[in-house]
Write an enzyme that holds these catalytic residues in place. Structure first.
Site, PDB file in Angstrom:
ATOM      1  N   LYS A   1     -24.319  31.705   9.495  1.00 18.82           N
ATOM      2  CA  LYS A   1     -24.290  30.232   9.554  1.00 18.82           C
ATOM      3  C   LYS A   1     -23.899  29.747  10.941  1.00 18.82           C
ATOM      4  CE  LYS A   1     -20.851  27.668   7.579  1.00 18.82           C
ATOM      5  NZ  LYS A   1     -20.126  27.100   6.433  1.00 18.82           N
TER       6      LYS A   1
ATOM      7  N   GLY B   1       0.797  -1.219   0.000  1.00 18.61           N
ATOM      8  CA  GLY B   1       0.000   0.000   0.000  1.00 18.61           C
ATOM      9  C   GLY B   1       0.831   1.271   0.000  1.00 18.61           C
TER      10      GLY B   1
ATOM     11  N   ASP C   1     -19.030  30.640  -2.326  1.00 21.69           N
ATOM     12  CA  ASP C   1     -18.288  30.203  -1.134  1.00 21.69           C
ATOM     13  C   ASP C   1     -16.867  29.852  -1.567  1.00 21.69           C
ATOM     14  OD1 ASP C   1     -17.831  29.620   1.510  1.00 21.69           O
ATOM     15  OD2 ASP C   1     -19.451  28.143   1.685  1.00 21.69           O
TER      16      ASP C   1
ATOM     17  N   ARG D   1      -8.752  23.893   7.159  1.00 21.78           N
ATOM     18  CA  ARG D   1      -9.836  24.321   8.055  1.00 21.78           C
ATOM     19  C   ARG D   1      -9.579  23.899   9.498  1.00 21.78           C
ATOM     20  NH1 ARG D   1     -15.116  22.353   5.032  1.00 21.78           N
ATOM     21  NH2 ARG D   1     -13.735  20.644   4.439  1.00 21.78           N
ATOM     22  N   GLN D   2      -8.619  22.988   9.703  1.00 20.18           N
ATOM     23  CA  GLN D   2      -8.233  22.638  11.083  1.00 20.18           C
ATOM     24  C   GLN D   2      -7.082  23.565  11.489  1.00 20.18           C
ATOM     25  OE1 GLN D   2      -7.761  18.444  12.077  1.00 20.18           O
ATOM     26  NE2 GLN D   2      -8.761  17.894  10.174  1.00 20.18           N
TER      27      GLN D   2
ATOM     28  N   ASP E   1     -22.186  32.602   4.483  1.00 16.93           N
ATOM     29  CA  ASP E   1     -21.775  32.978   5.846  1.00 16.93           C
ATOM     30  C   ASP E   1     -20.854  34.190   5.766  1.00 16.93           C
ATOM     31  OD1 ASP E   1     -19.230  32.017   5.138  1.00 16.93           O
ATOM     32  OD2 ASP E   1     -19.590  30.052   6.036  1.00 16.93           O
TER      33      ASP E   1
HETATM   34  C1  R5P Z   1     -16.566  27.321   5.880  1.00 20.14           C
HETATM   35  O1  R5P Z   1     -16.450  28.306   6.581  1.00 20.14           O
HETATM   36  C2  R5P Z   1     -16.332  27.349   4.407  1.00 20.14           C
HETATM   37  O2  R5P Z   1     -16.297  28.636   3.908  1.00 20.14           O
HETATM   38  C3  R5P Z   1     -17.378  26.556   3.670  1.00 20.14           C
HETATM   39  O3  R5P Z   1     -18.633  27.144   3.870  1.00 20.14           O
HETATM   40  C4  R5P Z   1     -17.420  25.157   4.175  1.00 20.14           C
HETATM   41  O4  R5P Z   1     -16.133  24.635   4.210  1.00 20.14           O
HETATM   42  C5  R5P Z   1     -18.288  24.299   3.310  1.00 20.14           C
HETATM   43  O5  R5P Z   1     -18.321  23.019   3.850  1.00 20.14           O
HETATM   44  P1  R5P Z   1     -19.552  22.048   3.569  1.00 20.14           P
HETATM   45  O6  R5P Z   1     -19.698  21.959   2.093  1.00 20.14           O
HETATM   46  O7  R5P Z   1     -19.109  20.754   4.193  1.00 20.14           O
HETATM   47  O8  R5P Z   1     -20.731  22.622   4.256  1.00 20.14           O
END
Ligand code: R5P
Length: 291
Positions: free
Chosen positions: A183, A34, A210, A89-90, A159
């Site tokens: 959001k 793997g 987004d 995002r983390q 958001d």
């Molecule tokens: C979060 O703040 C980002 O801007 C996106 O809104 C988010 O990553 C989208 O993730 P999902 O498609 O899982 O809702």
């Protein structure tokens, strides 16, 4: 030479064409246990630009290998382009005992490169985790090109975090209003709850903008609210169309008219390329390693 990761082959080719640089043919193999083996058998040059979206754990390993392979083959200067940076995002420890995963990934990648180029990172501050110079390229304006003849358009961020990117797409389109929803995401379940604005949407074309569409929960929730309120057409637009699992189905079920994304993540909806914006960034002396 431009060296593609397996997830960024089309973008790397577009970038090679855009910059006039040669495109290396990388190979992507696996051993029976793997383990991966990404290589660049015919690499030839002093400078390498490795282009690799890291939308999976495998892609991170492959990127580390490609960085090392080009050094082994004689590259003196390595630029690493990460069109979509997974784990970005983390960017903080969200609970006791949790890592700052974006920092861990950035530090690993930083050891094999002289510079990093990111495209619309989720938070620009993620660049600070890298131990080498980082440039964040804003490529969002290309998303306006596929949008045509919109009826009384509203460019909507689902958001607060997407307000700027929605304004960029609106400005590139040349007309229309902007607005945003609020959001709340339940960290345990991932469920998204949107508080709509009171913008009038009936009979209008709404472009929801987004940075990322991942599970599609945010976008499909927004599309749902807008179709319920009588929007004429709802177009979902994003820089990074990650679209995991059933995201596309969720969007279609919510009534989306069209999904538009860039080639930072190569999907069926990746109808515009960030290659010209990247080529411009690479043309600067500092990034070409000539400074
Ligand atoms: C979060 O703040 C980002 O801007 C996106 O809104 C988010 O990553 C989208 O993730 P999902 O498609 O899982 O809702």
């Amino acid at each position: 030479m431009i060296v593609p990761g397996s997830s960024s082959q089309l973008l790397a080719a577009a970038l090679a064409e855009e910059t006039g640089r040669p495109l290396a043919t990388a190979t992507y193999d696996r051993f029976p246990d793997g383990e991966r083996l990404a290589a660049v058998p015919e690499f030839d040059g002093r400078e390498a630009v490795v282009v690799a979206t890291t939308d999976s754990d495998e892609a991170w390993v492959e990127l580390l290998q490609l960085q090392d392979a080009v050094r082994e083959a004689g590259a003196e200067h390595v630029t690493t382009v990460i069109p979509y940076m997974g784990y970005a995002r983390q960017d903080e420890s969200f609970g006791e005992g949790q890592p700052v995963s974006a920092r861990a990934m950035a530090q690993a990648i930083g050891t094999g490169t002289d510079r990093v180029v990111l495209i619309n990172p989720h938070e620009p501050a993620v660049g600070e985790f890298y131990p080498v110079p980082v440039e964040a390229v804003d490529a969002a304006s290309v998303l306006a090109a596929p949008l045509s003849a919109l009826r009384d358009p509203l460019f909507l961020a689902p958001d607060q975090g997407a307000v700027e990117i929605a304004a960029t797409v609106r400005d590139a389109y040349g007309s229309g209003e902007t607005d945003h929803f609020e959001k709340h995401r339940d960290r345990e379940t991932g469920a998204v709850d949107l508080t709509p604005s009171d913008a009038a949407v009936a009979g209008r074309d709404v472009v929801v903008v987004d940075d990322i569409v991942a599970t599609g929960s945010t976008m499909s929730e927004a599309v749902d609210v807008l179709t319920d309120r009588g929007a004429e057409r709802v177009v979902a637009v994003c820089v990074h169309p990650v679209l995991v699992g059933n995201a596309t189905t969720k969007l279609r079920a919510a009534g989306v008219d069209r999904i538009v994304g860039t080639d930072t993540v190569e999907r069926g909806c990746s109808v515009v390329s960030v290659a010209p914006a990247l080529a411009e960034a690479l043309a600067t002396d500092a990034l070409a390693g000539e400074g």
